[in-house]
Write an enzyme that holds these catalytic residues in place. Structure first.
Site, PDB file in Angstrom:
ATOM      1  N   LYS A  52       2.746   1.757 -21.071  1.00 29.67           N
ATOM      2  CA  LYS A  52       1.632   0.759 -21.473  1.00 29.67           C
ATOM      3  C   LYS A  52       0.598   1.255 -22.190  1.00 29.67           C
ATOM      4  O   LYS A  52      -0.439   0.848 -23.073  1.00 29.67           O
ATOM      5  CB  LYS A  52       1.654  -0.525 -20.686  1.00 29.67           C
ATOM      6  CG  LYS A  52       2.590  -1.684 -20.355  1.00 29.67           C
ATOM      7  CD  LYS A  52       2.740  -2.024 -18.740  1.00 29.67           C
ATOM      8  CE  LYS A  52       3.732  -2.803 -19.214  1.00 29.67           C
ATOM      9  NZ  LYS A  52       4.101  -4.356 -17.823  1.00 29.67           N
ATOM     10  N   GLN A  96       1.244  -4.274 -11.831  1.00 33.27           N
ATOM     11  CA  GLN A  96       2.881  -3.697 -11.956  1.00 33.27           C
ATOM     12  C   GLN A  96       3.826  -4.231 -10.672  1.00 33.27           C
ATOM     13  O   GLN A  96       3.411  -4.149  -9.747  1.00 33.27           O
ATOM     14  CB  GLN A  96       2.736  -2.702 -12.717  1.00 33.27           C
ATOM     15  CG  GLN A  96       4.358  -1.753 -13.263  1.00 33.27           C
ATOM     16  CD  GLN A  96       4.947  -2.750 -14.101  1.00 33.27           C
ATOM     17  OE1 GLN A  96       3.836  -2.921 -14.983  1.00 33.27           O
ATOM     18  NE2 GLN A  96       6.265  -2.658 -14.507  1.00 33.27           N
ATOM     19  N   ASP A 119       0.419 -11.442 -18.874  1.00 36.37           N
ATOM     20  CA  ASP A 119       1.234 -11.622 -17.872  1.00 36.37           C
ATOM     21  C   ASP A 119       2.077 -12.838 -18.145  1.00 36.37           C
ATOM     22  O   ASP A 119       3.275 -12.730 -18.359  1.00 36.37           O
ATOM     23  CB  ASP A 119       1.696 -10.943 -16.977  1.00 36.37           C
ATOM     24  CG  ASP A 119       2.169  -8.775 -16.819  1.00 36.37           C
ATOM     25  OD1 ASP A 119       2.680  -8.907 -17.187  1.00 36.37           O
ATOM     26  OD2 ASP A 119       1.749  -8.854 -15.657  1.00 36.37           O
TER      27      ASP A 119
END
Ligand code: L34
Length: 296
Positions: A52, A96, A119
Site C-alpha cells: 500500500k 490494518q 476502508d
C-alpha cells in the site's frame, strides 16, 4: 475462458490516479495523503501494508506508516487514531486487520472519523453502502465490482453465491451485488460455515465469490459450466522450493475449475492487487471531498 487480470487492471487504475495527481500538482493543490496503522508484525499484514505504501509512492500520493508494537494497548491505539482524525494533512487512513486479540476491533473501527475511513469499515459508511447512499466502499469488494465492470461481466438477474460472511469481504460484497446498478442487480445467496449442502447452491450459481481461506476448496464438481469465479482466498502455504518459503493459494482449484469457467480470477494477481488500487481510489475521493468541505 477468460482470466480476470487483477494485476493488469490495478495497474491501469493506478495510472489513471497518477494522471489525476499530476493535474493536482500542476494546479499546485495538495496531493492525497494516506496513513496506515499497523499493530504487531504479522507477516502477511507487513506485506500488504508495504504494498500500500509503495503504491502511494508510485502514483504520487503522500503516505505515512504508523508502525506500533504488538504490545500496544487499546488506549494507545485509540490515541493514535484520534491524532490521525485531527491531523488535517491526512486525507484518509486505515487500521490494518487483524489486530492483536487484546484489542477490541469494534471500538477501533468506531473511533475512525467516517470522512477519513477509506476502508469503509465504520458503521456510518457500511450503513450508507447498504442503503445505496454515497460512501466509501471497502476496498476488496470494491475491487471485485471494478473487475466485473471493466470486463463487462453480466451480473444483472444472475445468481451470485458468496461463500463467507466476513465483515470485510463476504457481507459487503453480498450487499453490493444485490444493490441496484451495474454491476449489481444480482440475486444473492450468502453462504457460510453453517450452510447445509453448500454444493446445492454452488452448482446453481452463475457467479461464485469465495472468501473462505481454505486452499483449493472449490472443485470442478461443485460448479456448472460457464460459471464466473472470483477467488478472494489468499492462504500462505509452506513451500521450500520458493525463495520466500511459501506460496499463495486461493480457495479455488484453479487447474480444474478454470476448465469450466467463463471468467476466473487468478491467485495471486487477481483480487489482491485490486484491493490496493481501490484503497488509493478511495483516498483520492477522500481528498476531493475534504477539499469541497473546507474549501482548501
Ligand atoms: N484494514 N485490513 C484492512 N483493510 C484491508 O483492505 C485489509 N486487507 C485484507 C487484510 N486486512 C485488511 C487487505 O489489504 C486483505 N488485504 C490484501 C491486500 C493486498 C493483497 C492481499 C490482501 C495482495 O497484494 N495480494 C497479492 C499477493 C501478495 C503476497 O505476496 O502475499 C495478490 O496477488 O493476491
Amino acid at each position: 475462458m477468460e482470466i480476470l487480470d487483477g494485476k493488469k487492471i490495478s495497474n491501469q487504475i493506478k495510472d489513471e490516479i497518477a494522471a489525476e495527481v499530476s493535474k493536482m500538482k500542476t494546479r499546485r493543490e495538495k496531493v492525497p495523503h494516506l496513513a496506515a496503522v499497523l499493530v504487531g508484525d504479522d507477516g502477511a499484514s507487513l506485506t500488504y501494508v508495504g504494498s500500500k505504501v509503495r503504491a502511494c509512492e508510485r502514483i504520487g500520493f503522500e503516505s505515512t506508516l504508523v508502525k506500533l508494537p504488538a504490545s500496544t494497548t487499546e488506549e494507545e491505539l485509540l490515541k493514535e487514531i484520534e491524532a490521525l482524525n485531527s491531523n488535517t494533512d491526512i486525507d484518509g487512513f486505515i487500521v490494518q486487520l487483524p489486530l492483536p486479540s487484546h484489542i477490541d476491533e469494534q471500538k477501533v473501527l468506531l473511533a475512525v472519523d467516517p470522512d477519513k475511513d477509506v476502508d469503509g469499515f465504520h458503521p456510518a459508511n457500511f450503513g450508507k453502502m447498504a442503503l445505496e447512499m454515497e460512501s466509501f466502499i471497502p476496498a476488496t469488494p470494491y475491487g471485485i465490482m471494478e473487475l466485473l465492470d471493466r470486463y463487462n461481466v453480466e451480473t444483472s438477474g444472475k445468481h451470485t453465491v458468496v461463500i463467507g460472511r466476513s465483515h470485510i469481504v463476504g457481507r459487503p460484497i453480498s450487499i453490493l451485488m444485490s444493490r441496484k446498478g451495474n454491476p449489481g442487480n444480482s440475486t444473492v445467496t450468502l453462504t457460510h460455515s453453517r450452510t447445509q449442502n453448500l454444493e446445492a447452491f454452488t452448482k446453481n450459481a452463475d457467479i461464485i465469490i469465495s472468501a473462505l481461506g481454505v486452499p483449493n476448496f472449490l472443485k470442478a464438481g461443485m460448479v456448472k459450466d460457464g460459471v464466473v469465479i472470483i477467488d478472494v482466498g489468499i492462504t500462505r502455504v509452506a513451500d521450500d522450493t520458493t525463495k520466500k518459503g511459501y506460496r499463495i493459494v486461493g480457495d479455488v482449484d484453479f487447474e480444474e475449475v478454470s476448465k469450466k469457467a467463463s471468467y476466473i480470477t487468478p491467485v495471486p494477481g487477481g483480487v489482491g492487487p485490486m484491493t490496493i488500487a481501490m484503497l488509493l481510489k478511495n483516498t483520492l475521493l477522500a481528498r476531493t471531498r475534504q477539499k469541497v468541505r473546507i474549501n482548501k
